[in-house]
Design an enzyme around this catalytic site. Structure first.
Site, PDB file in Angstrom:
ATOM      1  N   CYS A 165       0.802  -1.220   0.000  1.00 26.36           N
ATOM      2  CA  CYS A 165       0.000   0.000   0.000  1.00 26.36           C
ATOM      3  C   CYS A 165       0.836   1.272   0.000  1.00 26.36           C
ATOM      4  CB  CYS A 165      -0.950  -0.009   1.193  1.00 26.36           C
ATOM      5  SG  CYS A 165      -1.973  -1.493   1.243  1.00 26.36           S
ATOM      6  N   HIS A 305      -2.802   7.313   6.959  1.00 23.18           N
ATOM      7  CA  HIS A 305      -3.070   6.033   6.302  1.00 23.18           C
ATOM      8  C   HIS A 305      -4.473   5.568   6.676  1.00 23.18           C
ATOM      9  CE1 HIS A 305      -2.082   2.397   4.217  1.00 23.18           C
ATOM     10  NE2 HIS A 305      -2.225   1.640   5.289  1.00 23.18           N
ATOM     11  N   GLU A 316      -0.927   4.410  14.252  1.00 23.21           N
ATOM     12  CA  GLU A 316      -0.563   5.636  13.536  1.00 23.21           C
ATOM     13  C   GLU A 316      -0.780   6.877  14.386  1.00 23.21           C
ATOM     14  OE1 GLU A 316      -1.192   7.754   9.163  1.00 23.21           O
ATOM     15  OE2 GLU A 316      -2.556   6.146   9.788  1.00 23.21           O
ATOM     16  N   LYS A 337      -9.733   7.658   3.123  1.00 23.62           N
ATOM     17  CA  LYS A 337     -10.191   6.285   2.870  1.00 23.62           C
ATOM     18  C   LYS A 337     -11.615   6.069   3.373  1.00 23.62           C
ATOM     19  CE  LYS A 337      -5.733   3.824   2.902  1.00 23.62           C
ATOM     20  NZ  LYS A 337      -4.792   4.923   3.218  1.00 23.62           N
ATOM     21  N   HIS A 342      -9.952   1.780   0.455  1.00 21.75           N
ATOM     22  CA  HIS A 342      -8.500   1.621   0.417  1.00 21.75           C
ATOM     23  C   HIS A 342      -8.083   1.171  -0.984  1.00 21.75           C
ATOM     24  CE1 HIS A 342      -4.471   0.987   1.358  1.00 21.75           C
ATOM     25  NE2 HIS A 342      -4.541   0.135   2.362  1.00 21.75           N
ATOM     26  N   PHE A 403       1.715  -3.781   3.841  1.00 22.71           N
ATOM     27  CA  PHE A 403       2.065  -5.108   4.336  1.00 22.71           C
ATOM     28  C   PHE A 403       3.561  -5.351   4.109  1.00 22.71           C
ATOM     29  CE2 PHE A 403      -2.369  -7.269   3.733  1.00 22.71           C
ATOM     30  CZ  PHE A 403      -2.849  -6.554   4.804  1.00 22.71           C
TER      31      PHE A 403
END
Length: 417
Positions: A165, A305, A316, A337, A342, A403
């Protein structure tokens, strides 16, 4: 050596809440949710039956039918958003040195639909490998930058970045660095993703990563809400054209903002889970600020994010409070998002565009779908819940985490000659 200054001179977006930059920005400011029941395949037996799909996208608006059949959707999306960005930036490549114009593209998964379709056809047959000759060129991630360079005759540096991502943010940082090191004048950069299919949704369901709020898809993406239960898959593309400042000024380009810093780090913790104390997230923002030569007090907005996962959102925000200290309470924070879903490898580009437009227009888009406060978050933070806020945005930071523990952040600020 003195580093060159780099500015943003063209934008293009193809998203679940708008197929152009004006539509996308209007959708953000009005808090539009792109989530709805999936239309591209039968979801009866799937845990998640909704996503943020594109609406009314027709690849034949950008290429002929024969050409479209040779391209995976993630490539089609990239070509569409790039066409808008080139037009927006008023580029006439016949008048420029195309040996110094490059393309760096990001995608997390690439042509998964092509792979799925080809394998479905193979296993439905008698075992004879009747493979489409376009199978490999449709599927590989770097083919996007190849197609864009061929379309416009661009012979500068050309490759792809893959960091889940964080992919398109890494692409932007690479493009930024090549220009400021005087290895190119212009870069077309960004990301695209097309994972709303049986393999994509089924795979993320198997990881328990997706929201299963099938009774209310439009409010399923709930970053920072107490009842968040996973991310909502999205698809689309974002294109950002970066240009060396003097090159842009010479051709009379419109300048949206200046890109001033990029940071990268690794969690070194787990293949999918964020570091529980947000150490990688703190480090990547620290690196971006150092690169930009900015203090925490110089940042007015963070496009986080913010995926709407139970652990990720906490990690975060913990990193933001830890790094920014008292300055954290002067920030606007939002997760777009909540509206787009996403977009995985395209998230960095699409969310950077939101940050760039916030800097340009002094408006912060909201985090929608907030219903219940979560005591895990510092109540003094301004998450810009449910409604856009007007404020001066001198500089904005955009975070993307992938990831594998990949973290990337970019910073844009108001352009001042």
């Amino acid at each position: 050596m003195e580093l060159k200054r780099v500015v943003v001179t063209g934008l293009g977006a193809l998203t679940p809440i708008g197929n152009t930059i004006p539509e996308f920005w209007d959708g953000l400011l009005n808090g539009v949710s792109g989530a709805a029941p999936i239309t591209s395949f039968d979801t009866e037996k799937f845990k998640t039956k909704f996503a943020c799909e594109l609406k009314n996208f027709n690849p034949e608006d950008f290429m002929d039918k024969k050409e479209a059949r040779k391209l995976d959707p993630f490539v089609q999306y990239a070509i569409a958003s790039t066409e808008e960005a080139v037009r927006d930036g008023q580029f006439d490549f016949s008048t420029l040195d195309t040996n110094r114009i490059g393309v760096i593209w990001g995608s997390g998964i690439g042509g998964i639909k092509t792979f799925l379709d080809e394998m479905r056809n193979f296993f439905a047959g008698d075992g004879t490998p009747r493979i489409n000759p376009f199978f490999i060129p449709k599927m590989i991630i770097d083919i996007v930058s190849g197609h864009i360079s061929i379309k416009y005759g661009l012979r500068g540096p050309n490759f792809a970045t893959v960091s889940a991502c964080a992919s398109s943010t890494n692409a932007m940082i690479d493009a930024f660095n090549y220009i400021r090191l005087d290895m190119a004048d212009v870069f077309i950069t960004g990301g695209s993703e097309a994972i709303i299919n049986e393999a994509g949704i089924g795979g993320f369901n198997a990881m328990h990563a997706l929201s299963t709020r099938n009774d209310d898809p439009q409010t399923a993406s709930r970053p920072f809400d107490k009842d968040r239960d996973g991310f909502v898959a999205g698809e689309g593309a974002g294109t950002i054209i970066l240009e060396e400042l003097e090159h842009a000024k010479k051709r009379g380009a419109k300048i949206y903002a200046e890109i001033v810093g990029g940071g990268m780090s690794a969690d070194a913790n787990h293949i999918t889970a964020p570091h529980p104390q947000g150490l990688g997230a703190r480090m990547v923002m620290t690196n971006a600020l150092r690169d930009a030569k900015l203090k925490t007090s110089d940042i007015d907005y963070i496009n986080v994010h913010g995926t709407s996962t139970p652990l990720g959102d906490i990690s975060e925000t913990s990193a933001i409070v830890d790094l920014f200290g008292e300055d954290a309470y002067q920030l606007n924070i939002s997760s777009t998002k909540s509206m787009t879903g996403h977009l995985l490898g395209a998230a960095g580009a699409v969310e950077a565009i939101a940050a760039i437009l916030a800097v340009k227009n002094d408006i912060v888009p909201p985090t929608i779908n907030h219903f219940t406060d979560d005591p895990a978050f510092d109540a003094k933070l301004n998450f810009t819940f449910n409604k856009a806020e007007k404020r001066e945005v001198r500089a904005a930071l955009s975070n993307t985490f992938g990831f594998g523990g990949h973290n990337a952040s970019v910073i844009f600020k108001k352009y001042v000659d």
